[in-house]
Design a protein around this motif. Sequence first.
Motif, mmCIF file in Angstrom:
data_model
loop_
_atom_site.group_PDB
_atom_site.id
_atom_site.type_symbol
_atom_site.label_atom_id
_atom_site.label_comp_id
_atom_site.label_asym_id
_atom_site.label_seq_id
_atom_site.Cartn_x
_atom_site.Cartn_y
_atom_site.Cartn_z
ATOM 1 N N ASP A 1 15.936 -36.253 19.680
ATOM 2 C CA ASP A 1 15.272 -36.654 18.481
ATOM 3 C C ASP A 1 14.174 -35.797 18.297
ATOM 4 N N ASN A 2 13.449 -35.336 19.336
ATOM 5 C CA ASN A 2 12.372 -34.317 19.354
ATOM 6 C C ASN A 2 12.902 -33.007 18.954
ATOM 7 N N THR B 1 15.327 -31.966 17.651
ATOM 8 C CA THR B 1 16.060 -31.760 16.204
ATOM 9 C C THR B 1 14.783 -32.132 14.931
ATOM 10 N N ASP B 2 13.594 -32.176 15.632
ATOM 11 C CA ASP B 2 12.599 -32.523 14.602
ATOM 12 C C ASP B 2 11.872 -31.365 14.185
ATOM 13 N N PRO B 3 11.844 -31.018 12.895
ATOM 14 C CA PRO B 3 11.159 -29.650 12.581
ATOM 15 C C PRO B 3 9.724 -29.996 12.622
ATOM 16 N N THR B 4 9.272 -31.026 12.659
ATOM 17 C CA THR B 4 7.885 -31.177 12.779
ATOM 18 C C THR B 4 7.268 -30.968 14.231
ATOM 19 N N SER C 1 -5.655 -35.683 10.078
ATOM 20 C CA SER C 1 -4.563 -35.251 9.124
ATOM 21 C C SER C 1 -3.607 -34.065 9.703
ATOM 22 N N GLY D 1 -1.272 -28.039 4.886
ATOM 23 C CA GLY D 1 -0.037 -27.365 5.711
ATOM 24 C C GLY D 1 0.243 -27.890 7.034
ATOM 25 N N GLN D 2 -0.481 -28.772 7.367
ATOM 26 C CA GLN D 2 -0.279 -29.175 8.855
ATOM 27 C C GLN D 2 -0.584 -28.150 10.002
ATOM 28 N N TYR E 1 0.520 -34.506 17.568
ATOM 29 C CA TYR E 1 1.792 -35.030 16.932
ATOM 30 C C TYR E 1 2.396 -36.469 17.758
ATOM 31 N N ARG F 1 0.576 -39.244 17.067
ATOM 32 C CA ARG F 1 0.738 -39.835 15.785
ATOM 33 C C ARG F 1 1.868 -40.428 15.949
ATOM 34 N N THR F 2 2.683 -40.103 16.549
ATOM 35 C CA THR F 2 4.175 -40.931 16.889
ATOM 36 C C THR F 2 3.867 -42.028 17.765
ATOM 37 N N VAL G 1 9.578 -42.188 21.816
ATOM 38 C CA VAL G 1 9.915 -40.641 21.429
ATOM 39 C C VAL G 1 8.609 -40.071 21.902
ATOM 40 N N GLN H 1 3.174 -40.849 5.983
ATOM 41 C CA GLN H 1 2.501 -39.562 6.589
ATOM 42 C C GLN H 1 3.380 -38.491 5.941
ATOM 43 N N ASP I 1 1.777 -35.414 3.591
ATOM 44 C CA ASP I 1 1.850 -34.087 4.145
ATOM 45 C C ASP I 1 2.533 -33.212 2.956
ATOM 46 N N SER J 1 0.197 -32.576 0.278
ATOM 47 C CA SER J 1 -0.919 -31.766 0.637
ATOM 48 C C SER J 1 -0.442 -30.162 0.434
ATOM 49 N N GLU J 2 1.058 -29.946 0.689
ATOM 50 C CA GLU J 2 1.555 -28.792 0.429
ATOM 51 C C GLU J 2 1.825 -28.465 -0.852
ATOM 52 N N ASN K 1 -1.676 -27.704 -2.356
ATOM 53 C CA ASN K 1 -2.095 -26.391 -1.870
ATOM 54 C C ASN K 1 -1.413 -25.335 -2.440
ATOM 55 N N THR L 1 1.371 -24.302 -1.589
ATOM 56 C CA THR L 1 2.400 -23.571 -0.547
ATOM 57 C C THR L 1 4.025 -23.973 -1.001
ATOM 58 N N LEU M 1 13.107 -35.406 6.075
ATOM 59 C CA LEU M 1 12.561 -35.617 7.251
ATOM 60 C C LEU M 1 12.383 -37.157 7.339
ATOM 61 N N ARG N 1 15.863 -38.733 8.253
ATOM 62 C CA ARG N 1 16.243 -38.485 9.888
ATOM 63 C C ARG N 1 15.618 -39.410 10.631
ATOM 64 N N ARG N 2 14.496 -39.927 10.200
ATOM 65 C CA ARG N 2 13.938 -41.060 11.192
ATOM 66 C C ARG N 2 14.539 -42.357 10.829
ATOM 67 N N ARG O 1 17.092 -44.414 10.817
ATOM 68 C CA ARG O 1 18.418 -44.599 11.351
ATOM 69 C C ARG O 1 18.655 -45.890 11.928
#
Lengths: 325, 420
Positions: free
Chosen positions: A76-77, A79-82, A267, A271-272, A280, A283-284, A293, B388, B392, B395-396, B399, B401, B414, B417-418, B420
């Motif tokens: 899971d992690n 494949t997580d873009p974040t 936060s 743009g994180q 992160y 936060r998770t 996770v 969240q 985010d 905010s982008e 901003n 972006t 996003l 994918r969480r 499931r």
Amino acid sequence: MTATPSPPSIPQRANTGWDRFQRRYAPYIFISPFFLLFFAFSLFPIIFNAYLSVHSWQPGSGLGDMKFVGWRNFSDNLTDPTFWKSLQNTAILALESGVPQHLIALPLAFAIHMGLKRVQSLVTAVYFLPYITSVVAISVVFFTLFSWQYGALNAGLNALHNLPLIGGLFPAEKINWLGEVQYVQPAISLVVVWRYVGWNVLLYLAGLQAIPGDIYEAASIDGATRAQQFRFITLPLLRPTIFLAVTLTLIGGFQLFEEPYVLTNGSGGTGQQGLTTIMYMFRTYNSYSDAGVAAAMSWLLFAVIGVLSLINSRLFGRSGLAGKD
Amino acid sequence: MKYPYTRTLVLALSTALALGSAQAQKTTITVGVFPDLDSVIKAAIPGFNKLYPNIEVKINSLAYADHHNALTTALSTGKGAGDVEAIDFGFVAKFAEGNGMTDLSKAPFNAGQFKSKFVGYTFPQATTQDGRMVGMPTDVGPGSMFFRTDLLAKAKVLPAQLNASWESYIANGKKVVAANPGVFLIPDASEAAQIILRTGLKSGEGMYFDKSNKVLVSPTNARFVRAFTVAKQIRDAKLDARAGAAFSPEWTTAFQKGNLATEFSGAWLVGHMQNWLAKDYAGKWNAQNLPGNTFASYGGSFWGIPAQSQNKDAAWNFIKYLTTNPAQQVLAFKTTGAFPALKAAQSDSMFNEGVAYLANQKTRLLWRSAAAKIQPIDVNRLDPVAEQIVNDALSEVLNGTKDIPTALAQAQQLVERRAR
């Protein structure tokens, strides 16, 4: 080995139970406070974390609600873009804050060591102060500096902008230091550098003090300048200290949490950009309530830090330098 | 081997106790709470003990964040929670997960019987997807638009022009900012998006998921597009102070310096404004409904019973007293300004009185009618994650972006994918 003769007779008293017990176990009892604390607060959490990383669990429901999910938390992690974004942020912040720390601390420590004899401790203490200051206090100070509308930095820039002649060099508009994508990371790095330079100065000073003075004397008799002394005596002899300090910065940098957390109000910033992996992970766990996770994420970060430390040790550590000296 | 022995001992002890004090058998319940809600409990105990002299109430008050952390730990380990626990709205989704809290909709509690007595949206707020109810509502935060009468007057803008629609809010907001240099219309542009996201939901929809767990976040969902568009217009017109979330340092400073012309928030904000946030501007602030005839809720508190509690009956009696007793609900309102969730408490005479800080405007009537119009929103266990991610993305967009379709499409991925 021949059979040893029976040992010289020991006074009977020594064979009493209490004495034997003491002899055998006293060392363990004396060392036990450390081990008890270590088991309770270090080893147990690590093992529990490993257990958690292959389970699905919501903090807030009882321990009985854990479900085994195998490697799913890890995949899971991965494949997580974040997660990757946070890792990238962490790496950039570690670099942006780590390199300047040492480029400032090393010459500074050398200067303090060479130039200031009397007030050395005082100066070191002053540089060390940010390290022991509470993060909350630091955040207040830097908000006062960085604030978009009310910050000292923008007030200063504005004053400079209004100067005749050179005024044009400075921006007319206030800069949103913690609100623009391109400034978030440098702003955080600046705070980290400010906070940890003193710590590194202290490390380097300790290293410098271990270098015998007669080497410098010999060098100056040979006509070496201060700069040459620094380059050819201090740096090589300080290598073990540099290795230690860089390793600590590396580990600390990849575990960065407090500074970006308080500066971005938790936060992650615009743009994180300020979202580090530890943030992160927090936060998770804390707001996503996904403890498994989060645990897996901490192991992945551990692997990253482990690999980087290994590379660092190969490059700069004893094994890496063995052939060169 | 130990367990049966302990049980016998406990049994013997309790029998002895029961025999010894058959008349005045006291039950002690512990209430886990945070400030200012602890003042409500303190004020409630004397009245409660008149009705239930045999239940002793102990207060365990921790700072807001500490309280919810301690409760998380206690529920995780199955030890250490109180018999009654305060849950702020932001944490309901968290504690709704798993089986840490008692389902109040089941017997012997049957909380459902009280549903019609409370402000409509509160019961859905405390109810999980699978129908469990984790807390009884005690106070609500009906939202309104607070505004500075002096700053509006200077720009010759009427409050009704500001809140007629989001378009007129922006158009007239520009006039207010132009007439008052250094002043911002609103602390953060994202606040407008939050309101729009919370209103105009179709029946059976949550904020981010529908009943069948389908993700609603998408570049084709009109609600999300509208929310992002309005927020972006506010940002682009340079109307917001970019202060981020409420209570951030930038937000606090802007308030204290009197640099804000409007703010959207719950009724509870008045307490903060008069006590510390905007002390110097008493009488200059006023309140009206949110722009575009929308109604939204800002927080609220609930009382729940942890599953581990040994005194559930006594705890439930106390919760019933706190939430369903009109006199107590009014007392809570007088004590800390906790706006009653119980409708019967909203007909008290004090609702016709003016609020001194708001230039004696009768805002309680405004809030009462706003509370009645707030839509119920279905809760999903993944709401915190989706919130969240959407924040985010917003905010982008603000901003610059990312554009709105891109940001929403990525947010959708996003969230999906969480889920499931």
